[in-house]
Write an enzyme that holds these catalytic residues in place. Sequence first.
Site, PDB file in Angstrom:
ATOM      1  N   ASN A 176      -9.690   0.673  -6.548  1.00 44.75           N
ATOM      2  CA  ASN A 176      -9.400   0.274  -5.164  1.00 44.75           C
ATOM      3  C   ASN A 176      -9.325   0.981  -4.219  1.00 44.75           C
ATOM      4  OD1 ASN A 176      -8.753  -0.215  -2.716  1.00 44.75           O
ATOM      5  ND2 ASN A 176      -6.616  -1.060  -3.241  1.00 44.75           N
ATOM      6  N   GLU A 197       1.234  -6.208  -7.637  1.00 43.43           N
ATOM      7  CA  GLU A 197       1.127  -5.071  -7.305  1.00 43.43           C
ATOM      8  C   GLU A 197       2.911  -5.085  -6.374  1.00 43.43           C
ATOM      9  OE1 GLU A 197      -2.649  -2.581  -6.445  1.00 43.43           O
ATOM     10  OE2 GLU A 197      -2.642  -3.063  -4.628  1.00 43.43           O
ATOM     11  N   LYS A 206      -9.465   2.135  -0.763  1.00 43.54           N
ATOM     12  CA  LYS A 206      -8.926   2.412   0.341  1.00 43.54           C
ATOM     13  C   LYS A 206      -9.860   2.877   0.779  1.00 43.54           C
ATOM     14  CE  LYS A 206      -3.823   2.072  -2.559  1.00 43.54           C
ATOM     15  NZ  LYS A 206      -3.035   2.038  -2.251  1.00 43.54           N
ATOM     16  N   GLU A 258      -0.921  -3.287   1.584  1.00 43.46           N
ATOM     17  CA  GLU A 258      -0.623  -2.021   2.592  1.00 43.46           C
ATOM     18  C   GLU A 258      -1.594  -3.272   4.135  1.00 43.46           C
ATOM     19  OE1 GLU A 258      -3.319   0.370   0.962  1.00 43.46           O
ATOM     20  OE2 GLU A 258      -1.272   1.214  -0.342  1.00 43.46           O
ATOM     21  N   HIS A 272      -4.134  -7.593   0.480  1.00 43.18           N
ATOM     22  CA  HIS A 272      -3.619  -6.405  -0.193  1.00 43.18           C
ATOM     23  C   HIS A 272      -1.883  -5.713   0.899  1.00 43.18           C
ATOM     24  CE1 HIS A 272      -2.689  -1.973  -1.698  1.00 43.18           C
ATOM     25  NE2 HIS A 272      -2.946  -2.008  -2.878  1.00 43.18           N
ATOM     26  N   GLY A 318       1.366   4.222  -4.756  1.00 46.92           N
ATOM     27  CA  GLY A 318       0.805   5.738  -4.424  1.00 46.92           C
ATOM     28  C   GLY A 318       2.207   6.301  -3.899  1.00 46.92           C
ATOM     29  N   SER A 361      -0.100   2.723  -9.213  1.00 50.07           N
ATOM     30  CA  SER A 361       0.612   4.367  -9.756  1.00 50.07           C
ATOM     31  C   SER A 361       0.747   3.973 -11.407  1.00 50.07           C
ATOM     32  CB  SER A 361       2.017   4.955  -9.616  1.00 50.07           C
ATOM     33  OG  SER A 361       2.466   4.772  -8.290  1.00 50.07           O
TER      34      SER A 361
END
Length: 248
Positions: A9, A166, A11, A96, A94, A172, A211
């Site tokens: 991914n 996730e 991003k 985010e 996702h 991250g 991560s």
Amino acid sequence: MRAKLIVGNWKMNGSRAANEALLKGIVAGLDNARAVCAVCVPTPFLQQCEDVLTGTPVAWGAQDVSMHAFGAYTGEVCAKMLTEFGCRYVIVGHSERRAYHREDSALVAKKAQAVLAEGMTPIVCVGETLEQREAGETAQVVGAQLDAVLEALDAASVGRIVVAYEPVWAIGSGRNATPAMAQEVHAQLRAQLKARNAEAAEVVPILYGGSMKPENAKELLAQPDIDGGLIGGAALKAEDFLAIIHAA
Ligand code: PGA
């Protein structure tokens, strides 16, 4: 036996020059990797993926899609357009997007339907925040996120999705869920899939994301219900992404 699936991914990262080296590096280092692999890239780079990856074992896809089929939705990209660039996968929900674009599970379900309707595979992301984990709400939160999508699909379509667990606090942050923590949630998600369609539950890959890196990939991927990874930061370096692919 489910084949392992490793998805990058990217991003909002990349440039035409950097992508070329990264994509070619991944292809060159695949050797006889057992895992299936793909990259989900920013929309403007899909053409470049099609140019570089067609005829290679690496698939590609997008990171989001509109719930609408066509029309007056400025800034949106529909599933049909993504098929014109050879996309196989589309990430939906996702964290985010849930956090910064206020996407709720009902919208995520509609996006998953839009992706399936065009013959692509939605990668449905679920995950709890740190506050929710500390409050003991993990099972309920991820359960509700997955249920919203499962309820929107007919039983046969359940077997055509990918699920990605996730934990938001692991994304991250350098702080991954332990293999045992992740396995516990993955087993719950598998049971939920089974309750909807027992046969499909055996073939739906459940990816772990947050991560995942070369140092922890092997142990995470050894868990019985962890069928692969959704990789952010470590997918931006061919060497690291390949190390994860070869750990699978
Ligand atoms: P990360 O991101 O690997 O950088 O933690 C994973 C993701 O958000 O998909």
